[in-house]
Design an enzyme around this catalytic site. Structure first.
Site, mmCIF file in Angstrom:
data_model
loop_
_atom_site.group_PDB
_atom_site.id
_atom_site.type_symbol
_atom_site.label_atom_id
_atom_site.label_comp_id
_atom_site.label_asym_id
_atom_site.label_seq_id
_atom_site.Cartn_x
_atom_site.Cartn_y
_atom_site.Cartn_z
ATOM 1 N N TYR A 153 13.204 -20.218 55.334
ATOM 2 C CA TYR A 153 13.697 -18.954 55.247
ATOM 3 C C TYR A 153 12.983 -18.290 54.248
ATOM 4 O O TYR A 153 12.276 -17.246 54.414
ATOM 5 C CB TYR A 153 15.271 -18.829 55.004
ATOM 6 C CG TYR A 153 15.875 -17.470 54.600
ATOM 7 C CD1 TYR A 153 15.921 -16.699 55.900
ATOM 8 C CD2 TYR A 153 15.969 -16.909 53.334
ATOM 9 C CE1 TYR A 153 16.329 -15.153 55.788
ATOM 10 C CE2 TYR A 153 16.477 -15.645 53.309
ATOM 11 C CZ TYR A 153 16.501 -14.774 54.290
ATOM 12 O OH TYR A 153 16.720 -13.513 54.246
ATOM 13 N N LYS A 157 10.272 -15.083 54.719
ATOM 14 C CA LYS A 157 10.433 -14.005 53.923
ATOM 15 C C LYS A 157 8.859 -13.416 53.205
ATOM 16 O O LYS A 157 8.973 -12.307 52.921
ATOM 17 C CB LYS A 157 11.814 -13.853 53.218
ATOM 18 C CG LYS A 157 12.968 -13.634 53.978
ATOM 19 C CD LYS A 157 13.117 -12.455 54.636
ATOM 20 C CE LYS A 157 13.151 -12.622 56.034
ATOM 21 N NZ LYS A 157 13.477 -11.540 56.909
HETATM 22 N N1 LIG Z 1 22.191 -10.201 53.872
HETATM 23 C C1 LIG Z 1 21.541 -10.518 53.035
HETATM 24 O O1 LIG Z 1 22.194 -10.979 52.068
HETATM 25 C C2 LIG Z 1 20.028 -10.466 52.997
HETATM 26 C C3 LIG Z 1 19.332 -10.800 51.960
HETATM 27 C C4 LIG Z 1 18.070 -10.469 51.868
HETATM 28 C C5 LIG Z 1 17.372 -10.289 53.022
HETATM 29 N N2 LIG Z 1 17.977 -10.147 54.250
HETATM 30 C C6 LIG Z 1 17.383 -9.564 55.544
HETATM 31 O O2 LIG Z 1 17.811 -8.391 55.923
HETATM 32 C C7 LIG Z 1 17.804 -8.548 57.332
HETATM 33 C C8 LIG Z 1 19.117 -8.226 58.049
HETATM 34 O O3 LIG Z 1 19.939 -9.423 57.597
HETATM 35 P P1 LIG Z 1 21.505 -9.103 57.901
HETATM 36 O O4 LIG Z 1 22.138 -9.661 56.750
HETATM 37 O O5 LIG Z 1 21.903 -7.853 58.426
HETATM 38 O O6 LIG Z 1 21.754 -10.318 59.022
HETATM 39 P P2 LIG Z 1 22.816 -10.273 60.259
HETATM 40 O O7 LIG Z 1 24.168 -9.680 59.801
HETATM 41 O O8 LIG Z 1 22.903 -11.739 60.848
HETATM 42 O O9 LIG Z 1 22.171 -9.460 61.484
HETATM 43 C C9 LIG Z 1 20.867 -9.692 62.021
HETATM 44 C C10 LIG Z 1 20.367 -8.934 62.966
HETATM 45 O O10 LIG Z 1 19.309 -9.557 63.820
HETATM 46 C C11 LIG Z 1 19.499 -10.021 64.959
HETATM 47 N N3 LIG Z 1 18.919 -11.091 65.553
HETATM 48 C C12 LIG Z 1 18.884 -12.272 65.094
HETATM 49 N N4 LIG Z 1 18.121 -13.310 65.911
HETATM 50 C C13 LIG Z 1 17.544 -12.406 66.898
HETATM 51 C C14 LIG Z 1 16.854 -12.701 68.035
HETATM 52 N N5 LIG Z 1 16.334 -13.778 68.430
HETATM 53 N N6 LIG Z 1 16.565 -11.689 68.864
HETATM 54 C C15 LIG Z 1 16.937 -10.357 68.608
HETATM 55 N N7 LIG Z 1 17.724 -10.106 67.584
HETATM 56 C C16 LIG Z 1 18.008 -11.193 66.729
HETATM 57 C C17 LIG Z 1 21.135 -10.256 64.936
HETATM 58 O O11 LIG Z 1 21.541 -10.072 66.557
HETATM 59 P P3 LIG Z 1 22.729 -11.009 66.916
HETATM 60 O O12 LIG Z 1 23.863 -10.268 66.184
HETATM 61 O O13 LIG Z 1 22.762 -10.711 68.443
HETATM 62 O O14 LIG Z 1 22.319 -12.264 66.786
HETATM 63 C C18 LIG Z 1 21.456 -8.928 64.149
HETATM 64 O O15 LIG Z 1 21.652 -7.861 64.772
HETATM 65 C C19 LIG Z 1 17.171 -9.695 57.749
HETATM 66 O O16 LIG Z 1 15.718 -9.627 58.089
HETATM 67 C C20 LIG Z 1 17.417 -10.644 56.560
HETATM 68 O O17 LIG Z 1 16.610 -11.793 56.322
HETATM 69 C C21 LIG Z 1 19.542 -10.065 54.284
#
Ligand SMILES: NC(=O)c1ccc[n+]([C@@H]2O[C@H](COP(=O)([O-])OP(=O)(O)OC[C@H]3O[C@@H](n4cnc5c(N)ncnc54)[C@H](OP(=O)(O)O)[C@@H]3O)[C@@H](O)[C@H]2O)c1
Length: 257
Positions: A153, A157
Site C-alpha cells: 500500500y 501511494k
Molecule cells: N482513509 C484514510 O485514512 C486514508 C489515508 C490516506 C490516504 N487515503 C486515500 O484516500 C482515498 C480514498 O480512501 P477512503 O478512505 O475514502 O477509502 P474507502 O472508504 O474504502 O473508499 C474507497 C473508494 O474507492 C472505490 N474503489 C475501490 N476499489 C475499486 C475498484 N476496483 N473499482 C472502482 N472503485 C473502487 C470504493 O468503491 P467500493 O465502495 O465499491 O469498494 C470506494 O468508493 C484512497 O486513495 C486512499 O488510499 C485514505
C-alpha cells in the site's frame, strides 16, 4: 462552476469530496465500481450529474471508465481518489495477473490520466505512508519479494506521487498535484483512525477548483491545504520516467506527450 470527475466516489473521501463540490455549486460526475454501488452513490448524492460505472481493478475496466467519462465532455478537474487499503493479507491477483493494490491504486489512475482528455487540474490521493516506501520499480508486480500488505500500500501511494509529478513535468498546461488526507475513519481508515475526518476531503476539492494562488500550482504535495515535503525520492525524474514506462508496458496504454 467547474466540472469535476471524482473516482471511487460511492463512499468515503470520494463521496465527501463530491458532496462538498455540490455544496459549492460545482457539477460533479461520480464513479462507482458496479451498478449496485452506483445506485447507492446516486441515492447518497442525487445532485451529482452522472455516475460512471466500472471496476478499476482491470485494465479493461479502467479503459471503460475512461471511455464513459470522455463521452461526457472535457472536465475542468479530475480527482483520482479510488483506492484499496493495506489489509490484503494475500497478494490478490487481478484478471490481468497484477496485484490488486497496484492495479487499483496505481495502474488505474495512470490509464485514466492517459485516456481521458486532459483537464485543467489533476489531483492524486496519496498517503503519509508513502514516506520511506523505497519502491521497487523493478518489481511492481511483487514477483521477486515476499508480500507485505502495508508495504504494498505504501509503495502504491508513493507511486501516486510519482504519477502526479511526472504528469506535472510532461504537461505544463495542467496543474497536477498529490496530497495526503490524514488517517481518518472511513471504511479504509478504520473506526479508530486518529485524524479529523471533517478535514480529510477538503484539500482535494481545493486543489481541484480553488482560485487561491496557493492551489494553482503544479508538481506539489499537500496536507490540509498546505504544501508539505513529500518523500525526497519522489522528485527523481528518473523514477518518474521509469514508472510511466512500466505503466505503459503493463497496461498497453501510452501517456500522450
Ligand atoms: N482513509 C484514510 O485514512 C486514508 C489515508 C490516506 C490516504 N487515503 C486515500 O484516500 C482515498 C480514498 O480512501 P477512503 O478512505 O475514502 O477509502 P474507502 O472508504 O474504502 O473508499 C474507497 C473508494 O474507492 C472505490 N474503489 C475501490 N476499489 C475499486 C475498484 N476496483 N473499482 C472502482 N472503485 C473502487 C470504493 O468503491 P467500493 O465502495 O465499491 O469498494 C470506494 O468508493 C484512497 O486513495 C486512499 O488510499 C485514505
Amino acid at each position: 462552476m467547474a466540472r469535476v470527475f471524482v473516482t471511487g466516489s460511492s463512499t468515503g473521501l470520494g463521496l465527501m469530496a463530491g458532496e462538498l463540490l455540490v455544496e459549492q455549486s460545482h457539477r460533479v460526475v461520480l464513479h462507482a465500481r458496479n451498478p449496485t454501488r452506483a445506485e447507492e452513490a446516486r441515492r447518497a448524492l442525487p445532485e451529482a450529474a452522472v455516475v460512471v460505472i466500472g471496476d478499476l481493478s482491470s485494465i479493461a475496466g479502467a479503459r471503460s471508465v475512461a471511455e464513459q467519462a470522455s463521452k461526457l465532455g472535457r472536465f475542468d478537474a479530475i480527482i483520482h481518489n479510488a483506492g484499496v487499503g493495506y489489509r490484503e493479507a494475500q497478494p490478490t491477483k487481478t484478471e490481468n495477473g497484477l496485484p490488486h493494490v497496484f492495479a487499483v491504486n496505481v495502474l488505474a489512475p495512470y490509464v485514466l490520466t492517459a485516456l481521458i482528455e486532459r483537464p485543467d487540474r489533476l489531483v492524486y490521493l496519496s498517503s503519509g505512508m508513502h514516506r520511506g516506501a523505497n519502491p521497487r520499480l523493478d518489481d511492481l508486480t511483487w514477483t521477486k519479494r515476499a508480500w507485505n500488505p502495508a508495504e504494498a500500500y505504501a509503495e502504491s501511494k508513493f507511486l501516486d506521487v510519482l504519477i502526479a509529478f511526472a504528469v506535472a513535468r510532461r504537461w505544463p498546461n495542467v496543474l497536477s498535484n498529490a496530497l495526503e488526507p490524514g488517517w481518518v475513519a472511513t471504511r479504509m481508515g478504520g473506526a479508530s483512525a486518529p485524524d479529523d475526518l471533517n478535514q480529510a476531503h477538503r484539500t482535494q476539492v481545493w486543489l481541484a477548483v480553488s482560485d487561491d494562488p496557493e492551489a494553482r500550482v503544479t508538481g506539489k504535495y499537500f496536507r490540509y491545504l498546505r504544501q508539505r515535503a513529500p518523500d525526497p525520492q519522489t522528485g527523481s525524474a528518473e523514477l518518474q520516467n521509469r514508472l510511466i514506462a512500466e505503466c505503459q508496458r503493463l497496461s498497453g496504454v501510452a501517456l500522450p506527450n
